[in-house]
Design an enzyme around this catalytic site. Structure first.
Site, PDB file in Angstrom:
ATOM      1  CB  SER A 113      -0.947  -0.043   1.196  1.00 31.72           C
ATOM      2  OG  SER A 113      -1.843   1.025   1.128  1.00 31.72           O
ATOM      3  CG  HIS A 114       0.170   3.625   3.252  1.00 33.75           C
ATOM      4  ND1 HIS A 114      -0.790   2.644   3.319  1.00 33.75           N
ATOM      5  CD2 HIS A 114       0.660   3.766   4.488  1.00 33.75           C
ATOM      6  CE1 HIS A 114      -0.888   2.215   4.567  1.00 33.75           C
ATOM      7  NE2 HIS A 114      -0.020   2.877   5.296  1.00 33.75           N
ATOM      8  CG  ASP A 282      -6.053   0.898  -1.280  1.00 30.00           C
ATOM      9  OD1 ASP A 282      -5.124   1.730  -1.174  1.00 30.00           O
ATOM     10  OD2 ASP A 282      -6.115  -0.161  -0.623  1.00 30.00           O
TER      11      ASP A 282
HETATM   12  C1  G1P Z   1      -4.225   1.272   8.148  1.00 31.64           C
HETATM   13  C2  G1P Z   1      -5.456   2.138   8.295  1.00 31.64           C
HETATM   14  C3  G1P Z   1      -6.694   1.341   7.947  1.00 31.64           C
HETATM   15  C4  G1P Z   1      -6.552   0.766   6.536  1.00 31.64           C
HETATM   16  C5  G1P Z   1      -5.253  -0.012   6.420  1.00 31.64           C
HETATM   17  C6  G1P Z   1      -5.005  -0.492   5.007  1.00 31.64           C
HETATM   18  O1  G1P Z   1      -4.297   0.173   9.029  1.00 31.64           O
HETATM   19  O2  G1P Z   1      -5.559   2.659   9.600  1.00 31.64           O
HETATM   20  O3  G1P Z   1      -7.806   2.169   8.044  1.00 31.64           O
HETATM   21  O4  G1P Z   1      -7.626  -0.065   6.239  1.00 31.64           O
HETATM   22  O5  G1P Z   1      -4.156   0.798   6.824  1.00 31.64           O
HETATM   23  O6  G1P Z   1      -4.913   0.577   4.098  1.00 31.64           O
HETATM   24  P1  G1P Z   1      -3.551   0.140  10.454  1.00 31.64           P
HETATM   25  O7  G1P Z   1      -2.089   0.418  10.169  1.00 31.64           O
HETATM   26  O8  G1P Z   1      -4.136   1.267  11.257  1.00 31.64           O
HETATM   27  O9  G1P Z   1      -3.842  -1.204  11.012  1.00 31.64           O
HETATM   28 ZN    ZN Z   2      -3.364   1.314  -0.280  1.00 31.86          ZN
END
Ligand code: G1P
Ligand code: ZN
Length: 544
Positions: A113-114, A282
């Protein structure tokens, strides 16, 4: 072609988190590490023989190598057909779209992801089921169970496939189709939004926008839809070429990491609209000229304006938000007389609600918004939704949000993250809070009285499954809240997330600075959780 059976031993750390298995690239490069997890996915599935699997990733470092390995393992494990993205590229929402469109058995998405990419960055792998959504907990638990007992994996001995050439190939007896997922994704967007009106807006002289795809996977989709299909001038999409290390950046669309875009939107002669998306496409951030829209507000605004958008003009079945997301959307739902569901953090919890037709729109405070069009959150979808609203209303982003607050009141909201803190200390902090919750009710903290406090537990209204320990809530009698959670996606140490929210009905007070408005709650959070002492940090790492 030969199928090799390779002996292996389990790794103990292959438990999927909030969004699949996410580790440093170097961990995935350990001999058998990727293979063990992929075989565990396959071992946990029933009835996958001869079926279709979708495969793609966000293009980060190790994407291509992993795809070649997974293709050969899928062939050795009896899949009939694989739909793989050209160049190994498929955004998370596009993968969801392709799984649904082709009625695939499931899909494997390679993404962290990020999180930053590159040889020193992170890599990840997640499994999606036939509805196009992230595997629910019972599936990820089964994968984890297999990973703890694995003794061997199967892989076809074959040459690599040319991932850059569209068309059909054979790998053993399995068919491989290399496809460009921009096409089916664009078709889906066209079925939801008024492309003619958006085109009018994007080609009018008065309107300018900028979309920063942060050298990540959304680039090709945004170029194709915004510039080629909808006529936005070339250059509207910036950082539009996916790079293996995201250009060295942190592809997370928020005020901290998308600062280039923030500078443009808050600078002189700023465009009317700005947006950014993350590594796998996303997430989204929405900005107006000199104006930031919180993701929680964005969900509320989309809900309140959904009737203006063709794909949603028939009405919404309901809405859903993750527990830490602000209650702004709840107020819209209440006025509209539709249900509003509160789920644990993570998109996988929305799947059942969407499948059962209980919710149409969903969102999380972490820059995620989406709908029943796929089973993932969808960054570019949110951008198009906003553009559709802007095109119909003819007002600015700021005007739209301010008038929204006037109608519904404003939920001041912020999240403070303490990243990479000592995991044991963070665990102890959470445990301390957990112990305190039963005695919190009725307590006076500053000017606030505690209405209730608990560790959030969720019972899925569709299948009755229960998820415990989803975050400590301290809810005050005026509806203000503080929530504490540990991240389930970090790869180094622990990340403590503190979510702060207060509600202000009085429009004359809507101009306050968010951090100022939340200052009393920030102080209470420190007082209750002793964050500075436990983490050794004076300040959060990231404030969104
Ligand atoms: C984080 C975000 C959550 C999102 C997830 C995936 O998870 O808080 O809302 O669904 O990334 O993008 P966390 O690191 O808080 O478990
Ligand atoms: Zn993502």
């Amino acid at each position: 072609m030969n199928i090799a059976t390779i002996s292996t031993t389990p790794f103990t750390d292959q438990k999927p988190g909030t969004s699949g298995l996410r580790k440093a690239v170097t961990v995935f490069q350990k001999p058998h590490y990727l293979e063990n997890f992929v075989q565990s996915i396959f071992d946990s599935l029933e009835g996958s023989q001869g079926k279709t699997l979708v495969l793609g990733g966000d293009g980060r470092y190790y994407n291509r190598q992993a795809i070649q390995t997974i293709l050969k393992m899928a062939a050795a494990n009896g899949f009939g057909r694989i739909l793989v993205g050209r160049g190994g590229i498929m955004s998370t929402p596009a993968a969801s779209c392709v799984i649904r469109k082709y009625q695939a058995f499931g899909g494997i998405i390679l993404s962290a992801s990020h999180n930053p990419g590159g040889p020193e960055g992170d890599f990840g792998i997640k499994y999606n089921t036939s509805n196009g959504g992230p595997a629910p907990e019972k599936v990820t638990e089964a994968i984890y169970a297999c990973s703890k007992e694995i003794e061997q994996y199967k892989i076809l001995e074959a040459e690599d496939i040319d991932l850059d050439k569209l068309g059909e190939f054979k790998l053993g007896s399995m068919a491989v189709e290399v496809l460009d997922s921009v096409q089916p994704y664009t078709q889906l967007m066209e079925s939801l939004f008024d492309f003619d009106r958006i085109q009018e807006l994007l080609t009018s002289r008065q309107f300018r926008m900028c979309m920063d795809t942060m050298h990540a996977v959304t680039g090709p989709y945004a170029h194709s839809i915004l510039e080629h299909r909808l006529g936005a001038p070339a250059g509207t999409v910036v950082n539009g070429t996916p790079l293996e290390d995201f250009g060295g950046g942190h592809p997370d669309p928020n005020l901290v990491y998308a600062h280039d875009l923030v500078d443009i939107l808050f600078g002189e002669d700023a465009p009317a609209f700005g947006a950014a998306s993350d590594g796998d496409g996303d997430r989204n951030m929405i900005l107006g000229r000199h104006f930031f829209v919180t993701p929680s507000d964005s969900l509320a605004v989309l809900t309140a304006n959904a009737h203006l958008v063709p794909g949603y003009s028939q009405g919404l079945a309901g809405v859903a938000r993750s527990m830490p997301t602000s209650g702004a959307v709840d107020r819209v739902a209440a006025q509209a007389g539709i249900d509003c569901y509160e789920t644990p953090t993570g998109w996988k919890f929305f799947g059942n609600l969407l499948d059962a037709g209980k919710a149409t729109l969903c969102g999380e405070e972490s820059f995620g918004t989406g709908s029943n069009h796929v089973r993932e959150k969808d960054g570019l979808w949110a951008v198009l939704f906003w553009l559709n609203i802007l095109a119909v209303r003819g007002e600015s982003v700021e005007q739209i949000v301010r008038s929204h607050w006037q109608t519904y009141g404003r939920n001041f909201y912020s999240r403070h993250d303490y990243e990479e803190v000592d995991a044991q200390k963070a665990g102890e902090l959470m445990e301390r809070l957990r112990q305190m919750t039963p005695e919190m009710k009725g307590k006076q903290l500053g000017n606030y009285e505690v209405d209730y406090s608990d560790d959030f537990s969720y019972t899925d209204p569709v299948d009755g499954s229960v998820s415990n320990k989803q975050g400590i809530r301290i809810v005050f009698t005026d509806g203000s809240r503080i929530v504490f959670r540990l991240s389930g996606t970090g790869t180094k140490g622990a990340t403590l997330r503190v979510y702060l929210e207060s509600y202000e009905p009085d429009a004359s007070k809507h101009d306050q600075d968010t951090q100022k408005a939340l200052a009393p709650l920030i102080e209470i959070a420190e007082q209750v959780a002793q964050i500075k002492d436990s983490t050794g940090r004076e300040q959060p790492t990231v404030i969104t």
